[in-house]
Design an enzyme around this catalytic site. Structure first.
Site, PDB file in Angstrom:
ATOM      1  N   ARG A  52       0.801  -1.223   0.000  1.00 26.76           N
ATOM      2  CA  ARG A  52       0.000   0.000   0.000  1.00 26.76           C
ATOM      3  C   ARG A  52       0.834   1.273   0.000  1.00 26.76           C
ATOM      4  NH1 ARG A  52      -2.696  -4.080   1.602  1.00 26.76           N
ATOM      5  NH2 ARG A  52      -0.700  -4.596   2.505  1.00 26.76           N
ATOM      6  N   THR A  53       1.773   1.392   0.918  1.00 28.73           N
ATOM      7  CA  THR A  53       2.461   2.671   1.084  1.00 28.73           C
ATOM      8  C   THR A  53       3.241   3.013  -0.182  1.00 28.73           C
ATOM      9  OG1 THR A  53       2.672   2.083   3.408  1.00 28.73           O
ATOM     10  CG2 THR A  53       3.934   3.988   2.660  1.00 28.73           C
ATOM     11  N   LYS A  82      26.689  -2.582   0.010  1.00 26.60           N
ATOM     12  CA  LYS A  82      28.153  -2.392   0.034  1.00 26.60           C
ATOM     13  C   LYS A  82      28.598  -1.651   1.288  1.00 26.60           C
ATOM     14  CE  LYS A  82      27.581  -1.527  -4.837  1.00 26.60           C
ATOM     15  NZ  LYS A  82      27.640  -0.425  -5.806  1.00 26.60           N
ATOM     16  N   ARG A 103      11.093   3.902   3.759  1.00 28.85           N
ATOM     17  CA  ARG A 103      10.677   2.892   4.754  1.00 28.85           C
ATOM     18  C   ARG A 103      11.928   2.138   5.151  1.00 28.85           C
ATOM     19  NH1 ARG A 103       5.674  -1.205   4.521  1.00 28.85           N
ATOM     20  NH2 ARG A 103       4.694   0.747   5.124  1.00 28.85           N
ATOM     21  N   HIS A 131       4.593   5.479  11.670  1.00 28.21           N
ATOM     22  CA  HIS A 131       4.131   5.377  10.284  1.00 28.21           C
ATOM     23  C   HIS A 131       3.104   6.508  10.109  1.00 28.21           C
ATOM     24  CE1 HIS A 131       3.037   3.907   6.453  1.00 28.21           C
ATOM     25  NE2 HIS A 131       2.771   2.651   6.720  1.00 28.21           N
TER      26      HIS A 131
HETATM   27  N1   CP Z   1      -0.338  -0.388   5.912  1.00 23.08           N
HETATM   28  C1   CP Z   1       0.840  -0.494   5.267  1.00 23.08           C
HETATM   29  O1   CP Z   1       1.806   0.197   5.579  1.00 23.08           O
HETATM   30  O2   CP Z   1       0.842  -1.394   4.254  1.00 23.08           O
HETATM   31  P1   CP Z   1       2.134  -1.798   3.420  1.00 23.08           P
HETATM   32  O3   CP Z   1       3.099  -2.450   4.366  1.00 23.08           O
HETATM   33  O4   CP Z   1       1.623  -2.735   2.364  1.00 23.08           O
HETATM   34  O5   CP Z   1       2.727  -0.546   2.826  1.00 23.08           O
END
Ligand code: CP
Length: 306
Positions: A52-53, A82, A103, A131
């Protein structure tokens, strides 16, 4: 606000500005959006898996007329392999792109990135930290689904000690009035003390419960989360797995006006037939994920055009 690193940065004024923008964006014809971020480049730098993100940020940028550069799995395919530091990687990428979504598996990685970046950095999830764009789409969803962000009860269920989404959500909920949070988690995966202390400081009412069925009728929002197998020991996982499940037996305890949310992906903690997931209004988690696209479009415009 140059970067979005933690949800405490989002005040009510910014939140409602983003909600309004997201509502407007979803109504516009796609061809009318293509000049918004024309010529701008978004880099998505994901050291952990995502559906999703990453896809929603990339789709948001493309819909706004911008371009995207990315790596399939930064942990394996960037020069991190590396031994390059996160700071050096960001110094370089910030000279190639106008915005970076990162991320990372370490808490605080997005903050490290922002310290050296020339361009806005968005935290797309850092370890067990935060998040914030998930929390942003969560409160946007609550607002759309029940029409308000004050005066409601929410049950937050599952792995609360490693869940970064629930931590970011608590910070955002504390900005509103008369919210009551009920934490429901396995004994070994309870919400951490720093969040409880923050809620106390902000005078947000909260309690911990062990019986999910007991509180399902009571709350307006049920926010389920996955046991994060990848962040805990096998022993903790086995103790916690399968303890709190929404299935056909308890789904109907949820009021018609209440909503079932989940940041997704969901596994065994939600076990409902496809037709209920598709048709029952109470199941809000797919609409929630879709809202992520529009609110992330609004956020990109906010950071890149303001
Ligand atoms: N909710 C969420 O962060 O989903 P993903 O890990 O698929 O990005």
């Amino acid at each position: 606000m140059k970067h979005l690193l933690e949800s405490q940065q989002l005040d009510k004024e910014i939140l409602f500005e983003l909600f309004k923008k997201a509502d407007d964006l979803r109504k516009l014809e796609p061809e009318n959006l293509l000049n918004e971020l024309k010529g701008k480049i978004l880099a998505t730098l994901f050291y952990e898996p995502s559906t999703r993100t990453r896809f929603s940020f990339e789709s948001a940028m493309l819909k706004l007329g911008g371009e995207v550069i990315s790596t399939e799995n930064a942990k394996e395919f960037s020069s991190a392999v590396k031994g390059e530091s996160i700071e050096d990687t960001i110094r370089i990428i910030s000279s190639y792109a106008d915005c970076i979504v990162i991320r990372h598996y370490e808490d605080g990685a997005a903050k490290k990135a922002a310290q050296v970046s020339r361009v806005p950095v968005i935290n797309g999830g850092d370890g067990k930290g935060q998040h914030p764009t998930q929390a942003l789409l969560d409160v946007y969803t609550i607002y759309r689904e029940i029409g308000r962000l004050d005066n409601f009860k929410i049950a937050i269920v599952g792995d609360l000690s490693s869940g970064r989404t629930v931590r970011s959500l608590c910070y955002l909920l504390s900005k509103f009035t008369n919210i009551e949070i009920i934490f429901v988690s396995p004994e070994n995966l309870r919400m951490r003390e720093d969040i409880k202390q923050y809620l106390n400081e902000k005078q947000v009412k909260f309690r911990e419960e062990e019986d999910l069925n007991k509180i399902l009728e009571e709350v307006g929002i049920i926010y389920m989360t996955r046991i994060q197998k990848e962040r805990i020991s096998q022993e903790d996982y086995e103790k916690a797995c399968g303890k709190f499940i929404i299935n056909l037996d308890n789904f109907n305890l949820i009021k018609k006006s209440s909503r079932l949310m989940h940041p997704l992906p969901h596994v065994e903690e939600i076990c409902l037939p496809l037709e209920i997931e598709q048709q029952d209004e109470r199941v809000a988690y797919f609409r929630q994920a879709e809202n992520g696209l529009y609110i992330r479009m609004a956020l990109l415009l906010f950071l890149l055009k303001n």
